[in-house]
Design an enzyme around this catalytic site. Structure first.
Site, PDB file in Angstrom:
ATOM      1  CG  ASP A 261       8.659  10.359 -10.700  1.00 19.22           C
ATOM      2  OD1 ASP A 261       7.449  10.212 -10.462  1.00 19.22           O
ATOM      3  OD2 ASP A 261       9.135  10.391 -11.854  1.00 19.22           O
ATOM      4  CD  GLU A 296       5.505   6.761  -9.212  1.00 20.80           C
ATOM      5  OE1 GLU A 296       4.326   6.846  -9.594  1.00 20.80           O
ATOM      6  OE2 GLU A 296       6.402   7.521  -9.624  1.00 20.80           O
TER       7      GLU A 296
END
Length: 590
Positions: A261, A296
């Site tokens: 993330d 990401e």
């Protein structure tokens, strides 16, 4: 392969002689005592801030705590399981006790990937790992080859998205036990489905993190992320906490990979960036099967995806947010917030995002390794029409199917599956789910109020408030009903409408595996050509080694022209009459 006791830097390790070794980095503490089952065991204090003890008095399944010098007691920051909440006792876990049915599983090549993102708590009515197993045959039948599970690391409260984890090694007990999670991975492998886990290595949640107290140097004194203090990755104990955590999920739970993330918030000013060390360590350690690492990264650190002789060197792929943003503007007309940057050149952005990915590259923030390579294979991009962020951060959690014309949605779906990048579905998308997916949490007091207040800013970034609605109308993220309203409607999946939608998605995935996947497996990075075409259209050719893939698409409701393409037409949605959304996909010898 099982993790060796010498690999675990933090937390409990099962030793070969039946003893358990405990390690805690607490440089702010002069004395730490291990408390378990009436035993008080003094830990040995080492010069570098570590506290360690090896004992045969604590067995697998035993609860334990660390007592600090002021007699307060805390959970293990590297706990592998909790008795209840994040601030209660940790539990010693023997990972060797689980009997794997698919110990010989080797994974699947990335070219096979069709990803399905899911949240354990809302995927089923029960919201557990075991309940999720019941729906694996459905995902297999649709053609899903990868499930990507939103974070399960233990966070405060009973419900949440998972991005506020504080005990990164422990699955949240609301979802089940460590063995329940292993069973989900094991049965997924029965169905030929890979399993990725979403991990958050950029911050800790606001409740239950004791590292600020016992190890202040864990955090950087001058840097911050949008969610709190930045982590001091320049320090070896901090690096090992997260690198070992990645190995923990891959080895103890046999995940097929990880999704990292917001890696743009992982800042490391050392000579060897932690993201590179982490990937290199994983690939040197897990050698018995294929492992896929996905990032990401809004800063577009393209160098993370560099290949070594055509093979993955560090990271396998990255989320292609810009593909979504441009398509969302076209599909909904919403162009504020995160979408404003692309409102004036939407067509050009979409064409480049579809053809190559990496519309914007920021070398200034890409200083994690060597220069990015060109070209990179198309499967380094993960494309999607929606995901948890773009749905759940909307004011009312609406899914794209409820916001746009169904004919345009079908064309966009075909573009998602039949362009070369790896496609990702958000749970329920495969059967046309119309229920919302909200942001939800389980906070109290001032934190609950701050969470409620923050929703209006997120809503403005993702479409704004609908006409006639005010901030007072927003669902309360801390209300249990907001969480319950986000659960999938499996009755809709079984309805005639849901089955028709599912059949359409299945046909696209089947066609992708038959026609597009073989092109990706050639191992060459295709040279894309973006051809001039009318506004609101795409005309792209990807020149692979032996074949050329052509896509022509009209994303408007008007009549549009594009360059003709030759070869075998493998898929087509024609316009109604001579105008409106349409797409044609063809393949010819290069």
């Amino acid at each position: 392969m099982s993790p060796s006791p010498t690999r675990r830097t933090w937390g409990p390790s099962m030793m070969q002689d039946g003893h358990v070794r405990f390690r805690l980095w607490a440089p702010a503490e002069d004395r730490v005592t291990l408390i378990s089952g009436g035993h008080e065991i003094t830990m040995h204090t080492q010069a570098d801030g570590w506290h360690e003890v090896e004992t045969d008095l604590v067995k697998p399944g035993s609860p334990y705590l660390y007592r600090l010098a002021d007699d307060s007691e805390i959970a293990d920051p590297a706990s592998h399981a909790q008795l209840a909440d994040v601030e209660g006792p940790s539990i010693v876990t023997d990972h060797e006790s689980y009997a794997w049915r698919n110990a010989g599983w080797k994974g699947r090549p990335w070219e096979d990937a069709v990803i399905y993102e899911l949240h354990i708590g809302t995927f089923t009515p029960q919201g557990t790992f075991r309940a999720a197993i019941e729906h694996l045959p459905h995902l297999h039948d649709i053609g899903i080859t990868v499930i990507e599970i939103m974070p399960v690391a233990h966070f405060s409260g009973r419900r949440g998205w998972g991005y506020d984890g504080v005990l990164h090694y422990a699955p949240h007990p609301a979802y089940g036990t460590p063995d329940d999670l292993k069973a989900l991975v094991d049965v997924a492998h029965d169905h030929g489905i890979m399993v990725l886990l979403d991990v958050v290595y950029n911050h800790f949640g606001p409740v239950g993190n004791m590292l600020h107290r016992i190890a202040p140097p864990f955090f950087h004194p001058e840097r911050h992320t949008p969610w709190g203090a930045a982590l001091a990755f320049e320090r070896e104990p901090v690096r090992r906490y997260f690198i070992d955590n990645a190995l923990h999920w891959l080895l103890d739970y046999r995940f097929d990979g990880l999704r990292f993330d917001a890696t743009e918030e992982i800042v490391d000013e050392s000579n060897h960036h932690v993201l590179l060390e982490m990937a290199a360590t994983i690939r040197q350690t897990v050698t018995d099967r294929q492992v896929h690492l996905v990032v990401e990264d809004q800063a577009k650190r393209k160098s993370l995806l560099n290949r070594d002789g055509g093979n993955v060197h560090h990271y396998t792929a990255a989320w292609n947010d810009v593909f979504h943003h441009a398509l969302h503007i076209i599909a909904t007309g919403e162009d504020g917030g995160h979408y404003a940057k692309y409102r004036d050149n939407t067509d050009d952005v979409l064409r480049r995002a579809t053809a190559r990915g990496f519309v914007s590259e920021d070398r200034e923030s890409d200083r994690v390794g060597p220069l990015p390579q060109k070209p990179l294979p198309q499967q380094v991009n993960v494309n999607f029409l929606q995901n948890h962020d773009q749905v759940g951060n909307r004011a009312f959690g609406e899914r794209l199917l409820t916001l746009t014309d169904p004919a345009l949605y079908r064309v966009m779906s075909a573009l998602l599956f039949l362009a070369p990048p790896v496609p990702l579905l958000f749970m329920g998308e495969e059967f046309g789910e119309r229920r919302p997916f909200h942001f939800f949490a389980d906070f109290d007091g001032e934190l609950a109020e701050a969470t409620r207040a923050g929703r209006i800013d997120e809503a403005e970034n993702f479409g704004g408030l609908p006409d006639g609605k005010t901030a007072d109308d927003l669902p309360d993220p801390n209300d249990e009903q907001t969480f319950l309203a986000s659960k999938l409607d499996w009755n809709h999946a079984a309805s005639p409408e849901g089955q028709r939608h599912g059949a359409f998605v299945h046909s696209l995935i089947r066609l992708r595996q038959a026609k597009i996947r073989p092109l990706l497996a050639e191992g060459e990075a295709p040279e894309p050509s973006i051809l001039a075409s009318d506004p609101g259209t795409l005309a792209i050719d990807w020149h692979f080694a032996e074949k050329t893939l052509s896509i022509r698409a009209n994303l408007t409701h008007d009549k549009r022209n594009w360059p003709s393409s030759s070869g075998e037409t493998v898929f087509e949605i024609p316009a109604v009459g001579d105008a409106g959304p349409s797409i044609a996909v063809s393949i010819r010898p290069t």
